[in-house]
Scaffold this motif. Structure first.
Motif, PDB file in Angstrom:
ATOM      1  N   LEU A 158       0.812  -1.208   0.000  1.00 43.09           N
ATOM      2  CA  LEU A 158       0.000   0.000   0.000  1.00 43.09           C
ATOM      3  C   LEU A 158       0.846   1.258   0.000  1.00 43.09           C
ATOM      4  CD1 LEU A 158      -2.754  -1.014   2.581  1.00 43.09           C
ATOM      5  CD2 LEU A 158      -2.879  -1.097   0.079  1.00 43.09           C
ATOM      6  N   GLY A 159       2.090   1.152   0.457  1.00 44.60           N
ATOM      7  CA  GLY A 159       2.966   2.311   0.422  1.00 44.60           C
ATOM      8  C   GLY A 159       3.801   2.554   1.664  1.00 44.60           C
ATOM      9  N   VAL A 160       3.561   1.798   2.739  1.00 43.30           N
ATOM     10  CA  VAL A 160       4.322   2.038   3.975  1.00 43.30           C
ATOM     11  C   VAL A 160       5.784   1.631   3.792  1.00 43.30           C
ATOM     12  CG1 VAL A 160       4.528   1.539   6.432  1.00 43.30           C
ATOM     13  CG2 VAL A 160       2.262   1.722   5.394  1.00 43.30           C
ATOM     14  N   SER A 161       6.021   0.364   3.486  1.00 39.72           N
ATOM     15  CA  SER A 161       7.402  -0.110   3.310  1.00 39.72           C
ATOM     16  C   SER A 161       8.145   0.637   2.210  1.00 39.72           C
ATOM     17  CB  SER A 161       7.413  -1.617   3.027  1.00 39.72           C
ATOM     18  OG  SER A 161       7.103  -2.351   4.188  1.00 39.72           O
ATOM     19  N   PRO A 162       7.531   0.831   1.020  1.00 45.99           N
ATOM     20  CA  PRO A 162       8.258   1.570  -0.010  1.00 45.99           C
ATOM     21  C   PRO A 162       8.657   2.979   0.422  1.00 45.99           C
ATOM     22  CG  PRO A 162       6.419   0.404  -0.986  1.00 45.99           C
ATOM     23  CD  PRO A 162       6.268   0.274   0.497  1.00 45.99           C
ATOM     24  N   HIS A 182      -0.011  -7.701   6.259  1.00 43.33           N
ATOM     25  CA  HIS A 182       1.223  -8.309   6.772  1.00 43.33           C
ATOM     26  C   HIS A 182       2.165  -7.243   7.300  1.00 43.33           C
ATOM     27  CE1 HIS A 182       5.092 -10.603   6.692  1.00 43.33           C
ATOM     28  NE2 HIS A 182       5.557  -9.405   6.378  1.00 43.33           N
ATOM     29  N   SER A 183       2.607  -7.428   8.527  1.00 44.85           N
ATOM     30  CA  SER A 183       3.783  -6.732   9.045  1.00 44.85           C
ATOM     31  C   SER A 183       4.444  -7.632  10.058  1.00 44.85           C
ATOM     32  CB  SER A 183       3.420  -5.402   9.707  1.00 44.85           C
ATOM     33  OG  SER A 183       4.586  -4.834  10.314  1.00 44.85           O
ATOM     34  N   ASP A 184       5.750  -7.715   9.995  1.00 42.18           N
ATOM     35  CA  ASP A 184       6.483  -8.381  11.062  1.00 42.18           C
ATOM     36  C   ASP A 184       6.323  -7.574  12.344  1.00 42.18           C
ATOM     37  OD1 ASP A 184       7.353 -10.014   9.015  1.00 42.18           O
ATOM     38  OD2 ASP A 184       9.268  -8.981   8.777  1.00 42.18           O
ATOM     39  N   GLY A 185       6.698  -8.190  13.463  1.00 41.37           N
ATOM     40  CA  GLY A 185       6.842  -7.461  14.709  1.00 41.37           C
ATOM     41  C   GLY A 185       5.559  -7.173  15.459  1.00 41.37           C
ATOM     42  N   ASP A 186       5.684  -6.257  16.414  1.00 38.24           N
ATOM     43  CA  ASP A 186       4.595  -5.910  17.325  1.00 38.24           C
ATOM     44  C   ASP A 186       3.941  -4.611  16.879  1.00 38.24           C
ATOM     45  OD1 ASP A 186       2.845  -5.361  19.363  1.00 38.24           O
ATOM     46  OD2 ASP A 186       4.364  -5.260  20.951  1.00 38.24           O
ATOM     47  N   TYR A 187       2.821  -4.724  16.213  1.00 37.89           N
ATOM     48  CA  TYR A 187       2.057  -3.545  15.806  1.00 37.89           C
ATOM     49  C   TYR A 187       0.688  -3.538  16.492  1.00 37.89           C
ATOM     50  CZ  TYR A 187       0.469  -7.042  12.369  1.00 37.89           C
ATOM     51  OH  TYR A 187       0.011  -8.180  11.761  1.00 37.89           O
ATOM     52  N   SER A 188       0.673  -4.095  17.704  1.00 27.53           N
ATOM     53  CA  SER A 188      -0.585  -4.198  18.449  1.00 27.53           C
ATOM     54  C   SER A 188      -1.219  -2.836  18.722  1.00 27.53           C
ATOM     55  CB  SER A 188      -0.358  -4.940  19.773  1.00 27.53           C
ATOM     56  OG  SER A 188       0.665  -4.333  20.546  1.00 27.53           O
ATOM     57  N   LEU A 189      -0.405  -1.781  18.791  1.00 27.02           N
ATOM     58  CA  LEU A 189      -0.929  -0.451  19.105  1.00 27.02           C
ATOM     59  C   LEU A 189      -1.752   0.152  17.967  1.00 27.02           C
ATOM     60  CD1 LEU A 189       2.176   1.089  20.914  1.00 27.02           C
ATOM     61  CD2 LEU A 189       0.064   0.276  21.965  1.00 27.02           C
ATOM     62  N   ALA A 219      -7.840  -9.460   8.029  1.00 23.34           N
ATOM     63  CA  ALA A 219      -7.001 -10.448   8.707  1.00 23.34           C
ATOM     64  C   ALA A 219      -5.585  -9.911   8.843  1.00 23.34           C
ATOM     65  CB  ALA A 219      -6.982 -11.757   7.919  1.00 23.34           C
ATOM     66  N   ILE A 220      -4.866 -10.422   9.850  1.00 21.72           N
ATOM     67  CA  ILE A 220      -3.475 -10.021  10.054  1.00 21.72           C
ATOM     68  C   ILE A 220      -2.547 -11.223   9.923  1.00 21.72           C
ATOM     69  CG2 ILE A 220      -3.954  -7.985  11.452  1.00 21.72           C
ATOM     70  CD1 ILE A 220      -3.353  -9.739  13.957  1.00 21.72           C
ATOM     71  N   HIS A 221      -1.360 -10.967   9.437  1.00 24.70           N
ATOM     72  CA  HIS A 221      -0.307 -11.959   9.243  1.00 24.70           C
ATOM     73  C   HIS A 221       1.014 -11.247   9.530  1.00 24.70           C
ATOM     74  CE1 HIS A 221       2.801 -13.834   6.580  1.00 24.70           C
ATOM     75  NE2 HIS A 221       2.251 -14.947   6.998  1.00 24.70           N
ATOM     76  N   ASP A 258       3.523  -4.706   4.132  1.00 31.39           N
ATOM     77  CA  ASP A 258       3.890  -3.334   4.493  1.00 31.39           C
ATOM     78  C   ASP A 258       4.373  -3.293   5.939  1.00 31.39           C
ATOM     79  OD1 ASP A 258       3.548  -1.025   2.590  1.00 31.39           O
ATOM     80  OD2 ASP A 258       1.666  -2.071   2.200  1.00 31.39           O
ATOM     81  N   ASP A 259       5.632  -3.671   6.137  1.00 33.19           N
ATOM     82  CA  ASP A 259       6.173  -3.753   7.493  1.00 33.19           C
ATOM     83  C   ASP A 259       6.139  -2.398   8.191  1.00 33.19           C
ATOM     84  OD1 ASP A 259       6.700  -6.459   7.495  1.00 33.19           O
ATOM     85  OD2 ASP A 259       8.681  -6.221   6.617  1.00 33.19           O
ATOM     86  N   ILE A 260       5.656  -2.416   9.417  1.00 32.97           N
ATOM     87  CA  ILE A 260       5.526  -1.197  10.208  1.00 32.97           C
ATOM     88  C   ILE A 260       6.136  -1.372  11.599  1.00 32.97           C
ATOM     89  CG2 ILE A 260       3.256  -1.727  11.229  1.00 32.97           C
ATOM     90  CD1 ILE A 260       4.334   1.665   9.734  1.00 32.97           C
ATOM     91  N   ALA A 261       6.780  -2.541  11.858  1.00 36.09           N
ATOM     92  CA  ALA A 261       7.252  -2.800  13.217  1.00 36.09           C
ATOM     93  C   ALA A 261       8.469  -3.717  13.239  1.00 36.09           C
ATOM     94  CB  ALA A 261       6.131  -3.422  14.057  1.00 36.09           C
ATOM     95  N   TYR A 262       9.239  -3.576  14.318  1.00 35.94           N
ATOM     96  CA  TYR A 262      10.255  -4.554  14.703  1.00 35.94           C
ATOM     97  C   TYR A 262       9.597  -5.584  15.617  1.00 35.94           C
ATOM     98  CZ  TYR A 262      13.705  -0.895  13.460  1.00 35.94           C
ATOM     99  OH  TYR A 262      14.451   0.050  12.821  1.00 35.94           O
ATOM    100  N   THR A 263      10.396  -6.548  16.075  1.00 33.07           N
ATOM    101  CA  THR A 263       9.856  -7.561  16.979  1.00 33.07           C
ATOM    102  C   THR A 263       9.277  -6.931  18.238  1.00 33.07           C
ATOM    103  OG1 THR A 263      11.422  -9.219  16.185  1.00 33.07           O
ATOM    104  CG2 THR A 263      10.401  -9.621  18.333  1.00 33.07           C
TER     105      THR A 263
END
Length: 353
Positions: free
Chosen positions: A152-156, A244-251, A263-265, A207-212
């Motif tokens: 969607l544009g976050v990672s890029p 999809h994002s790796d890590g903790d994006y619970s917030l 859904a989340i992955h 679109d990764d938005i988090a670290y572990t």
């Protein structure tokens, strides 16, 4: 249920006939070991896993590849398979062995951004869209759902700028950061509209938005700068949508629900507290993943693989809304034997409804 119906039912939060099984991406070398022969189709590997990487002085491309070719998906008895069609990123690239790695962002000024805007591929390119259509059509003889792996544009944005440049732009009140977000999300909006017309059953954004242990940017920045733009990029999509994002994006899970995520992955191991996640979001977000790639799909015994799959299904499966899948992707260092063991274990334990 047929495979596509089973998968799509779960992604939308429903209860299928049995737990569905999918993988977001499976490296070429692992697939070839499973199949016992070379793959000649365009397929996901270490050189293309992040899409096209380069400078605005080059011809930027969308390079469609099968994240898992139909033959592999059938052998693993997957319920879904995905075709990667992600935008280019303007970054310094390093080749390390068989992998292309991002070594830093190149957009450090409005001048460079304008060059990137001119270099972006045409989202209406008929040759590109026909190539993707032909790949979708190759899957029509199979029962599984066929999805588009997009961004969607976050990672890029984050990678093409780089965190140092982003910090400077914020401090200097330089709107290049925001204009880069707009470039990618405007492009994604138009491209997603075209992809919808090609017959994809679902969309799966990477679109990764988090670290572990934390987010890459603050939740406030996410809401101020990305949330509405991501919603705009998603607007043409009417089929089930996995984020999809790796890590903790619970917030930001509430924000993802707001923009229309189903859904989340991948529910990375050790990132989000599973008890908290299930208590607060079971029934509100479908969940995809949580099979560990660092041990279970790497160097675990077959018995450990079976036990882990059984535990994932018992943990997430009751009540529906769960797809068993990887906890990131399936990279080239994973064991083909353990991937096959995972598939056999799914077939043994998936009948819980």
């Amino acid at each position: 249920m047929k495979k596509a119906e089973r998968f799509l039912t779960a992604v939308k939060g429903g209860t299928p006939d049995k737990v569905p099984y999918a993988l977001i991406s499976l490296y070429q070398n692992v697939q070839e070991a499973i199949l016992g022969h070379e793959i000649t189709l365009p397929v996901y590997n270490g050189l293309n896993n992040a899409g096209w990487l380069g400078s605005p002085d080059e011809k930027a491309l969308v390079e469609p590849v099968f994240c898992c070719i139909p033959e592999t998906a059938e052998k693993l008895n997957l319920d879904a398979m995905t075709i990667q069609v992600i935008p280019p990123m303007f970054v310094k690239k390093e080749i390390k062995g068989a992998d292309a790695c991002v070594a830093g962002g190149l957009i450090d000024s409005m001048e460079v951004l304008r060059k990137c805007q001119a270099a972006m591929p045409d989202p209406d390119d008929p040759q590109l869209l026909e190539k993707i259509r032909s790949m979708v059509n190759m899957c029509k003889d199979y029962e599984f759902a066929v999805g588009a792996k997009i961004r969607l544009g976050v990672s890029p944005t984050l990678l093409s700028l780089g965190m140092d440049n982003i910090a400077i732009m914020i401090a200097e009140e330089d709107d290049t950061f925001e204009r880069t977000i707009e470039m990618y999300t405007d492009w994604a909006h138009r491209f997603n509209k075209n992809l919808m017309e090609l017959g994809f059953d679902y969309f799966w954004t990477a679109d990764d938005i988090a670290y572990t242990n934390s987010m890459l940017i603050s939740p406030a920045m996410f809401r101020d700068l990305f949330k509405d733009r991501m919603k705009y990029a998603m607007e043409p999509i009417t089929t089930p949508f996995i984020y999809h994002s790796d890590g903790d994006y619970s917030l930001i899970l509430e924000d993802l629900i707001d923009i229309g995520v189903d859904a989340i992955h991948p529910i990375e191991r050790g990132a989000i507290d599973l008890d908290w996640l299930l208590k607060n979001y079971k029934g509100r977000l479908a969940m995809v993943g949580n099979v560990d790639i660092n041990h279970i799909l790497f160097d675990a015994t077959v018995e450990e693989v079976y036990e882990d799959v059984r535990t994932r299904i018992e943990t997430f499966g009751p009540g529906g809304g769960y797809v068993l899948a990887d906890s990131n992707s399936v990279p080239g260092w994973c064991s083909p034997e353990n991937v096959m063991a995972m598939s056999r274990a799914v077939e043994k334990y998936r009948y819980i409804y």
